[in-house]
Design an enzyme around this catalytic site. Structure first.
Site, PDB file in Angstrom:
ATOM      1  CG  HIS A  14       0.294   6.868   5.263  1.00  0.00           C
ATOM      2  ND1 HIS A  14       1.430   7.288   5.901  1.00  0.00           N
ATOM      3  CD2 HIS A  14       0.461   5.538   5.054  1.00  0.00           C
ATOM      4  CE1 HIS A  14       2.256   6.260   6.082  1.00  0.00           C
ATOM      5  NE2 HIS A  14       1.689   5.175   5.573  1.00  0.00           N
ATOM      6  N   GLY A  43       0.829  -1.196   0.000  1.00  0.00           N
ATOM      7  CA  GLY A  43       0.000   0.000   0.000  1.00  0.00           C
ATOM      8  C   GLY A  43       0.865   1.248   0.000  1.00  0.00           C
ATOM      9  CB  CYS A  57       4.912   1.988   7.272  1.00  0.00           C
ATOM     10  SG  CYS A  57       4.512   3.509   6.411  1.00  0.00           S
ATOM     11  CG  LEU A  58       6.394   0.922   1.216  1.00  0.00           C
ATOM     12  CD1 LEU A  58       5.814   1.267  -0.150  1.00  0.00           C
ATOM     13  CD2 LEU A  58       7.539  -0.075   1.077  1.00  0.00           C
ATOM     14  CG  HIS A  73      -0.914   1.458   7.175  1.00  0.00           C
ATOM     15  ND1 HIS A  73       0.009   0.902   8.035  1.00  0.00           N
ATOM     16  CD2 HIS A  73      -0.201   2.270   6.351  1.00  0.00           C
ATOM     17  CE1 HIS A  73       1.213   1.375   7.747  1.00  0.00           C
ATOM     18  NE2 HIS A  73       1.115   2.194   6.725  1.00  0.00           N
ATOM     19  CD  GLU A  74      -1.366   2.602   2.589  1.00  0.00           C
ATOM     20  OE1 GLU A  74      -0.861   3.734   2.486  1.00  0.00           O
ATOM     21  OE2 GLU A  74      -0.693   1.589   2.873  1.00  0.00           O
ATOM     22  CD  GLN A  84       3.300   5.829   2.594  1.00  0.00           C
ATOM     23  OE1 GLN A  84       2.329   5.335   2.040  1.00  0.00           O
ATOM     24  NE2 GLN A  84       4.248   5.091   3.140  1.00  0.00           N
TER      25      GLN A  84
HETATM   26 ZN    ZN Z   1       2.481   3.262   5.530  1.00  0.00          ZN
END
Ligand code: ZN
Length: 176
Positions: A137, A46, A91-92, A133-134, A51
């Site tokens: 963000h 995701g 998470c990225l 989660h997204e 991000q």
């Molecule tokens: Zn993330």
């Protein structure tokens, strides 16, 4: 398509609240394409536009094993939450860190698709966790915010140290 740079915690730009997309036009479709490419390459399941330093409410997700079921959500909103699930999340933007987070295990959400058409869907398990989660963000929230401040502090120090090491100039005489 292009690979975009992913911001890393504790970059303050990850705290930006994203604005709703007013029109799903070619620019938004290009952003979604670039985000998908960036997410697949990372690799991650995701990615939120925040991000990659674009403060718009756009999210890409693909939880399939084959990595061939991309889901693009524009202006996503959770309508209902149910139950509790504790899952190990990564998470990225917080590379190399995995911690357990409690979230709803069943949600109903709505969004616009790439044609600007409204979609409404139910999700459970990993997809439900990923959507939550997204969307976090998009509101400037990270999964580390659910951890104790001590743990968050430790993660912050670790990532800051790694970023410093990467930013160090190559030693003199190194061929580049
Ligand atoms: Zn993330």
């Amino acid at each position: 398509m292009a690979i975009l740079d992913i911001l890393h915690f504790p970059d303050p730009r990850l705290r930006n609240r994203a604005k709703p997309v007013s029109e799903v036009d070619a620019r938004v479709r290009k952003l979604a394409d670039d985000m998908l490419e960036t997410m697949y390459k990372a690799p991650g399941i995701g990615l939120a536009a925040v991000q990659v330093n674009v403060p718009l409410r756009v999210v890409t997700i693909d939880i399939s094993e084959e990595r061939d079921q991309p889901l693009v959500l524009i202006n996503p909103e959770i309508l209902e939450r149910d139950g509790v699930e504790e899952m190990s999340e990564g998470c990225l933007s917080v590379p190399g860190i995995y911690e357990k987070v409690k979230r709803a295990n069943h949600i109903r959400f709505r969004a616009l698709d790439l044609e600007g058409q409204p979609l409404e869907q139910e999700a459970e398990g990993l997809l439900a966790v990923c959507v939550q989660h997204e969307i976090d963000h998009l509101d400037g929230k990270l999964f580390v915010d659910y951890l104790s401040s001590l743990k968050r502090q430790r993660i912050r120090k670790k990532l800051e140290k790694e970023a410093r090491q990467q930013a160090e100039p190559a030693p003199a005489g190194t061929a580049i």
